[in-house]
Scaffold this motif. Structure first.
Motif, PDB file in Angstrom:
ATOM      1  N   TYR A   4       0.843  -1.200   0.000  1.00 44.54           N
ATOM      2  CA  TYR A   4       0.000   0.000   0.000  1.00 44.54           C
ATOM      3  C   TYR A   4       0.877   1.248   0.000  1.00 44.54           C
ATOM      4  O   TYR A   4       0.608   2.221  -0.696  1.00 44.54           O
ATOM      5  CB  TYR A   4      -0.865  -0.046   1.253  1.00 44.54           C
TER       6      TYR A   4
ATOM      7  N   ASP B 162      -3.899  -0.085  -3.479  1.00 40.11           N
ATOM      8  CA  ASP B 162      -4.957  -0.081  -2.468  1.00 40.11           C
ATOM      9  C   ASP B 162      -5.820  -1.324  -2.672  1.00 40.11           C
ATOM     10  O   ASP B 162      -6.435  -1.505  -3.723  1.00 40.11           O
ATOM     11  CB  ASP B 162      -5.792   1.199  -2.623  1.00 40.11           C
TER      12      ASP B 162
ATOM     13  N   THR C  95      -8.635  -2.090  -1.759  1.00 42.80           N
ATOM     14  CA  THR C  95     -10.064  -1.869  -2.011  1.00 42.80           C
ATOM     15  C   THR C  95     -10.314  -1.216  -3.372  1.00 42.80           C
ATOM     16  O   THR C  95     -11.463  -1.005  -3.762  1.00 42.80           O
ATOM     17  CB  THR C  95     -10.682  -0.959  -0.915  1.00 42.80           C
ATOM     18  N   ARG C  96      -9.224  -0.905  -4.074  1.00 39.10           N
ATOM     19  CA  ARG C  96      -9.383  -0.246  -5.381  1.00 39.10           C
ATOM     20  C   ARG C  96      -8.396  -0.832  -6.391  1.00 39.10           C
ATOM     21  O   ARG C  96      -7.685  -0.104  -7.085  1.00 39.10           O
ATOM     22  CB  ARG C  96      -9.141   1.253  -5.251  1.00 39.10           C
TER      23      ARG C  96
ATOM     24  N   LEU D 264     -12.701  -2.568   5.485  1.00 43.23           N
ATOM     25  CA  LEU D 264     -11.499  -2.719   4.660  1.00 43.23           C
ATOM     26  C   LEU D 264     -11.500  -4.087   3.964  1.00 43.23           C
ATOM     27  O   LEU D 264     -11.266  -4.203   2.759  1.00 43.23           O
ATOM     28  CB  LEU D 264     -10.263  -2.573   5.551  1.00 43.23           C
TER      29      LEU D 264
ATOM     30  N   GLY E 244     -14.188  -4.303   1.321  1.00 48.99           N
ATOM     31  CA  GLY E 244     -13.752  -3.581   0.114  1.00 48.99           C
ATOM     32  C   GLY E 244     -12.737  -4.391  -0.671  1.00 48.99           C
ATOM     33  O   GLY E 244     -12.754  -4.425  -1.912  1.00 48.99           O
ATOM     34  N   PHE E 245     -11.851  -5.053   0.051  1.00 46.68           N
ATOM     35  CA  PHE E 245     -10.831  -5.894  -0.597  1.00 46.68           C
ATOM     36  C   PHE E 245     -11.490  -7.051  -1.346  1.00 46.68           C
ATOM     37  O   PHE E 245     -11.203  -7.303  -2.519  1.00 46.68           O
ATOM     38  CB  PHE E 245      -9.846  -6.399   0.458  1.00 46.68           C
TER      39      PHE E 245
ATOM     40  N   ARG F 239     -14.504  -7.365  -2.411  1.00 43.65           N
ATOM     41  CA  ARG F 239     -15.299  -6.889  -3.543  1.00 43.65           C
ATOM     42  C   ARG F 239     -14.385  -6.563  -4.733  1.00 43.65           C
ATOM     43  O   ARG F 239     -14.664  -6.921  -5.859  1.00 43.65           O
ATOM     44  CB  ARG F 239     -16.054  -5.639  -3.100  1.00 43.65           C
ATOM     45  N   SER F 240     -13.300  -5.907  -4.448  1.00 44.25           N
ATOM     46  CA  SER F 240     -12.395  -5.503  -5.524  1.00 44.25           C
ATOM     47  C   SER F 240     -11.638  -6.706  -6.106  1.00 44.25           C
ATOM     48  O   SER F 240     -11.481  -6.831  -7.316  1.00 44.25           O
ATOM     49  CB  SER F 240     -11.401  -4.469  -4.967  1.00 44.25           C
TER      50      SER F 240
END
Ligand SMILES: C[S@@+](CC[C@H](N)C(=O)[O-])C[C@H]1O[C@@H](n2cnc3c(N)ncnc32)[C@H](O)[C@@H]1O
Length: 182
Positions: free
Chosen positions: A49, A80, A82-83, A122, A125-126, A128-129
């Motif tokens: 990160y 990142d 999550t992105r 967090l 989000g991870f 999902r991404s």
């Protein structure tokens, strides 16, 4: 992380000092799990990160990154979890395994509940991404094992004995056919 196949492409997220990536890259002695012995560094991408802060936070990181790159591994900074879709170097690619060891935001939140919530968001989000970067493959055999365990216990047998034996026997051919992303 579950055991990997030699052909697996592995994406490591949120590496700190990259020592986990190095552990995958070194040639393991025969006493170590055989399937890990022939993983090649070219098969994995290790990401952090942090960008500039990485080397100041972790004194040994620079040397490890040099080692990894020399061994053929891809190392990326500023990723990142999550992105992942925003990272140019990852676009259009798929991995068989995506792992983030000890995910933690490290925001220094002292309130325990808020800290837990922040970590849950967090990880959500991870997941999902990361889903968009997983290779398609057969579903891990764990579901089949659960069904079998239920069937065996319904029949009054020893579920654990059957399960260990059957899942070993069944898992091998499936895993050889396709790595499956998870
Ligand atoms: C507890 S450390 C674990 C480091 C390493 N994975 C290990 O097992 O030693 C948590 C790591 O997650 C990273 N991190 C925090 N937020 C992140 C995010 N949104 N995306 C990717 N990594 C993140 C931190 O920079 C830190 O390196």
């Amino acid at each position: 992380m579950d055991l990997a196949l030699v052909t697996d492409k592995i994406l490591l997220i949120g590496e700190g000092n990259f020592s986990f990536a190095r552990a995958l890259a070194v040639r393991n002695p025969p006493s170590i799990e055989p399937s890990l012995q022939s993983l090649t560094s070219r098969n994995f991408t290790a990401t952090a990160y942090d960008i500039e802060e990485c080397y100041s936070k972790y004194a040994e990181a620079e040397e490890i990154v040099q080692y990894l790159r020399a061994a053929g591994a891809e190392v990326l900074f500023g990723v990142d979890a999550t992105r992942l879709e925003r990272v140019g170097a990852l676009k259009g690619r798929k991995w068989d395994k995506i792992a983030w060891n000890f995910p933690r935001a490290g925001k220094g939140i002292t309130d325990q509940d808020r800290n837990i919530l922040s970590t849950q968001l967090l990880i959500l989000g991870f997941l999902r991404s990361a889903a968009g970067f997983l290779a398609q493959g057969s579903i891990p055999n764990v579901l089949a094992s659960k069904k079998k365990r239920k069937r065996v216990s319904d029949e009054g047998g020893n579920a654990d004995e059957h399960d260990a034996f059957d899942s070993d026997r069944e898992a091998q051919p499936k895993r050889r056919q396709s790595a499956g992303g998870y």
